[in-house]
Design an enzyme around this catalytic site. Structure first.
Site, PDB file in Angstrom:
ATOM      1  N   GLY A  25       8.121   3.996   2.404  1.00 58.68           N
ATOM      2  CA  GLY A  25       8.465   5.314   3.261  1.00 58.68           C
ATOM      3  C   GLY A  25       9.960   4.882   3.933  1.00 58.68           C
ATOM      4  CB  THR A  26      11.951   7.403   5.968  1.00 56.99           C
ATOM      5  OG1 THR A  26      11.817   8.763   5.192  1.00 56.99           O
ATOM      6  CG2 THR A  26      13.510   7.935   6.634  1.00 56.99           C
ATOM      7  CG  LEU A  43      -2.044  -1.090   1.433  1.00 59.81           C
ATOM      8  CD1 LEU A  43      -2.880  -0.922   2.478  1.00 59.81           C
ATOM      9  CD2 LEU A  43      -2.878  -1.108   0.249  1.00 59.81           C
ATOM     10  N   GLY A  44       1.781   1.210   0.473  1.00 56.05           N
ATOM     11  CA  GLY A  44       2.735   2.386   0.434  1.00 56.05           C
ATOM     12  C   GLY A  44       4.839   1.834   0.747  1.00 56.05           C
ATOM     13  CG  ASP A  65       2.052  15.321   9.658  1.00 59.23           C
ATOM     14  OD1 ASP A  65       1.229  16.700   8.570  1.00 59.23           O
ATOM     15  OD2 ASP A  65       1.699  14.063   8.989  1.00 59.23           O
ATOM     16  N   GLY A  81      10.378   1.596   6.420  1.00 57.66           N
ATOM     17  CA  GLY A  81       9.821   0.572   5.733  1.00 57.66           C
ATOM     18  C   GLY A  81       9.295   0.449   4.858  1.00 57.66           C
ATOM     19  CD  GLN A  82       9.378  -1.702   3.098  1.00 54.54           C
ATOM     20  OE1 GLN A  82       9.325  -2.520   4.310  1.00 54.54           O
ATOM     21  NE2 GLN A  82      10.180  -1.136   2.142  1.00 54.54           N
TER      22      GLN A  82
END
Length: 824
Positions: free
Chosen positions: A421-422, A418-419, A538, A424-425
């Site tokens: 990033g810095t 699904l995505g 955020d 992991g996943q």
């Protein structure tokens, strides 16, 4: 896209991300991705890192990081649903050394496991079926099932007869929350009768939700034609087939429908895809305080002749349309992690733009029960008064306790990415024992240690635990968390509707009514966080998810801060949504930064662009600090503009919400037509329902991720690169694990390709694409609405300023405050 992954610097809860992407794929140069990375939502369009200075001295999450016993499920910080690891501060290092040396630590693992009360129950009443052609079946079931002679009780109640306060009182009567149910709830949607459908070609299906976990059924196995004269016979037949003893419930439900002709056109397949022109509703640009419950006009029969025809058909003795009697026999299993949870069952028509056909809400009280079941007809109810709903649905549920205490990666099957990033996943996963769909975030310990983010990672998990224990209907819930020697795992609810960013990007902008609905639910979510001393920091479309029914859920607490009693100084957030006091005030900021971001968000939803967007970050900061907000004509009502202006007051002391937080926002005239209690109970029909074909549908997520191969995730291969961290480093994660640490070694080889496949994506800033905006000459400059008390509007702050920020390379953000203002 989504900021499910956050990367922050050393001992500050910092971060700074600008993660929007221009619809045409252009990068606007806003490369200041806050705490870098996207480790905290679902899909991630951007990952960029940069350490930020902070005036905080690292005293973060003290109440959380000192926790010494960790629950296996996110119920609370000291109430455990699935047992604990029992790691104490004195023996944590020894435990980690033993773990890496393959030494079992069974004694410690069981030291704090709560006692399970398994009071036996007379099964005679648990499996009763109550057939009733009228609307009294639910009440009858309660009267029949509530037996004073039983040592334990199984109470089923409807929403209309049991308010939230009454449910809480009933829950208290059944014992303290220390006896949280641990088990599986198997729900079978058998059939429905007398549905109000538009035509015989209607295709009813069911969305079932329990503890925020979703099940989306396929179409009916078959469609039957019945007479009202036969209803009692049907009821008697189900009564004869009831299962009084849980040990005898092995009958195959599919066999009951073999005698029906399969003339529905489903052929046992998934829901049919909806034509593109049916997915889009016309956009209108101005509506002042209209009733949200009128938004369901497309979800009810609007033709009076059709209404009367359908209504009369419900009382006639003639044969029904086939579509009014769908037969499903669809079965699903939910993990029971809380107590007194609601089972929501909604029926829709896939052939008529997901028209709403009715809803049932049940509260199976399974407290302290080893087994419980019920097999019963329930009357379908409307969500609001003017919805035309009739008919009944036959539902069977069975609860059984489970003994499993520990979960790990081997208990989940990876389905889709699904995505990234810095750290992991994020994956869509299926829990193997219940087949339940979840989202699982996998974080690399090596990267977390390298970036000195251990405390923040554990702090994020504990914020999720806090929000789960004091549940809010509009916050994503944490279900499980555990660790291996190489990775951390957070398992949360999977929201199949995708992120709001994805829908906003496709549609350009929303109608005011639709935006109002989302903002109202966000107000309740933020109010819940603020009441628990959590500042979110955020808020943006990427961090807002939609469930299968169209309600929102706030996710990603990577930049959140707990225990905020007054002010904080950390410079973090996403550029377009930063509050001016975060840039200008050296004394710090309060929870009011969330309401500023909310004002930016509603402007962006309704107008189609960010009010402070600029081509680079320096200009954007200047606009945030000193720019004027310009509204296009005929986009927001007067109440809407007043609400936005109240939120975008640069003086946080005069901002809307400064006096009474979210309650002040709820009292604003913009929400005059909102029934807040109904909204909190999700009784108001969402203005948009995501189009889904199954519970595993990922069509509302970025195909860049969902089309990636995940086959390697389900293969147990030897460790390729990294080695486990030292025992001393492993001990730092003792406050995170929910898995039996004596079993960690067997998981070490499962997940080593994560770091190999991680990558940094190009940052950017998003402007919704082609929203048919008004021409430039129609832009209104509201010059006369400046707050005379707003001390942050002084242009003199710009004098003699020079840049202290590096806009190249790793996008390092320097938050040094000089003379009461941020150096721009």
């Amino acid at each position: 896209m989504m900021n499910f992954f956050t990367s922050k610097s050393s001992n500050q809860d910092t971060g700074f991300s600008s993660q929007h992407q221009h619809p045409n794929g252009q990068n606007n140069g806003n490369n200041n991705s806050s705490t870098a990375g996207n480790d905290n939502g679902y899909p991630c369009k951007l990952v960029s890192s940069g350490p930020c200075a902070s005036s905080n001295n690292g005293a973060l999450f003290t109440n959380f990081t000192l926790q010494t016993a960790t629950p296996t499920t996110a119920i609370s910080q000291d109430l455990y649903a699935m047992g604990t690891t029992g790691i104490t501060s004195e023996n944590a290092l020894f435990q980690m050394k033993s773990m890496n040396n393959g030494i079992s630590s069974v004694n410690n693992n069981n030291s704090n496991t709560p006692t399970i009360i398994t009071t036996s129950q007379e099964e005679t009443n648990a499996g009763n079926v109550h057939g009733d052609t009228g609307g009294n079946s639910l009440q009858n079931s309660e009267d029949d099932n509530f037996s004073s002679s039983s040592t334990t009780k199984c109470l089923l109640s409807s929403t209309s007869s049991l308010s939230i306060n009454q449910r809480e009182a009933a829950a208290a009567a059944y014992g303290p929350d220390t006896d949280i149910p641990r088990g599986k709830l198997e729900v079978t949607i058998i059939e429905a009768r007398d549905l109000v459908t538009r035509s015989k070609d209607s295709q009813p299906y069911v969305v079932c939700t329990f503890e925020s976990s979703e099940f989306i059924s396929n179409g009916p196995e078959s469609l039957g034609a019945i007479n009202n004269n036969n209803n009692n016979n049907n009821n008697n037949q189900h009564n004869q087939n009831q299962h009084i003893n849980n040990n005898n419930e092995n009958t195959n439900p599919d066999a009951a429908s073999q005698h029906h002709n399969n003339n529905s056109g489903w052929n046992g397949s998934q829901l049919p895809s909806i034509k593109e022109h049916l997915k889009k509703k016309p956009l209108y640009t101005h509506r002042s305080s209209s009733q949200l419950d009128q938004l369901n006009s497309c979800s009810s029969v609007t033709d009076p002749s059709k209404r009367s025809s359908n209504s009369s058909s419900g009382s006639s003795n003639g044969p029904k349309n086939d579509s009014s009697h769908p037969i499903w026999h669809h079965k699903t299993t939910f993990d029971v992690l809380g107590s007194h949870s609601e089972l929501d069952i909604s029926v829709y028509d896939a052939a008529h733009d997901h028209m709403f056909l009715g809803q049932v809400r049940l509260y199976p009280m399974i407290h302290n029960l080893a087994h419980a079941s019920q097999h019963q007809w329930h009357s379908l109810k409307p969500r609001v008064i003017d919805e035309v709903v009739s008919g009944d649905i036959l539902i069977k549920w069975t609860y059984k306790q489970t003994k499993k205490r520990h979960y790990g990666p081997q208990d989940f099957e990876v389905l889709r990415l699904l995505g990234k990033g810095t750290f992991g996943q994020v994956y869509q996963v299926k829990k193997k024992d219940t087949q339940r769909i979840y989202a699982m975030k996998v974080l690399s310990k090596k990267v977390i240690v390298k970036k000195n983010e251990i405390a923040h990672t554990i702090g994020e998990r504990n914020i999720l635990v806090t929000t789960a224990s004091k549940s809010s209907p509009f916050i994503v819930g944490l279900k499980f968390s555990f660790q291996t020697p190489t990775d951390l795992y957070l398992v949360t609810d999977y929201m199949s509707g995708g992120e709001l960013f994805w829908h906003l990007q496709k549609e350009g902008r929303f109608s005011e009514d639709r935006a109002k609905f989302y903002i109202a639910e966000l107000v309740l979510a933020l109010e819940h966080l603020h009441d628990n001393d959590i500042v979110y920091r955020d808020l943006k479309p990427e961090n807002i998810l939609l469930d299968a029914n169209g309600n929102i859920a706030l996710c990603d607490f990577g930049l959140s801060k707990a225990d905020l009693k007054d002010r904080t100084n950390t410079f973090c957030g996403t550029t377009e949504y930063l509050a001016p006091e975060l840039l200008l005030d050296e004394t710090g900021y309060t929870k009011m930064v969330d309401f500023w971001s909310l004002g930016v968000l509603i402007f962006e939803m309704c107008c189609g662009w960010s009010p402070f967007f600029a081509e680079n970050n320096q200009k954007m900061y200047q606009k945030i600090a000193f720019g004027k907000v310009k509204f296009p004509r005929d986009v927001l009502s007067q109440e809407g503009r007043s609400f936005v202006k109240g939120l975008l007051n640069r003086n946080p002391k005069h901002r809307l919400g400064a006096i009474d937080d979210g309650r002040e926002l709820r009292a604003h005239p913009f929400f005059a037509d909102i029934d807040w209690e109904a909204l909190k109970q999700k009784k108001i029909p969402p203005p948009f329902k995501p189009h889904l074909v199954s519970e595993t549908d990922t069509s509302n997520f970025d195909p860049e991720f969902t089309t990636a191969s995940t086959s390697y995730m389900n293969k147990h291969q030897p460790m390729m690169t990294a080695t486990p961290l030292s025992p001393a480093m492993q001990a730092k994660f003792a406050g995170f694990t929910f898995v039996d640490e004596s079993a960690i070694d067997e998981h070490v080889n499962n997940n080593r390709k994560f770091l190999q496949n991680s990558y940094f994506m190009e940052p950017g800033s998003f402007i919704p694409g082609n929203p048919n905006l008004p021409p430039d000459e129609d832009v209104i400059d509201d010059d006369g609405d400046e707050d005379i008390n707003d001390g942050f509007n002084q242009e003199k702050n710009m004098n003699n300023s020079h840049s202290q920020m590096d806009f190249d390379g790793d996008q390092h953000m320097d938050d040094e405050f000089v003379s009461g203002r941020f150096e721009i």
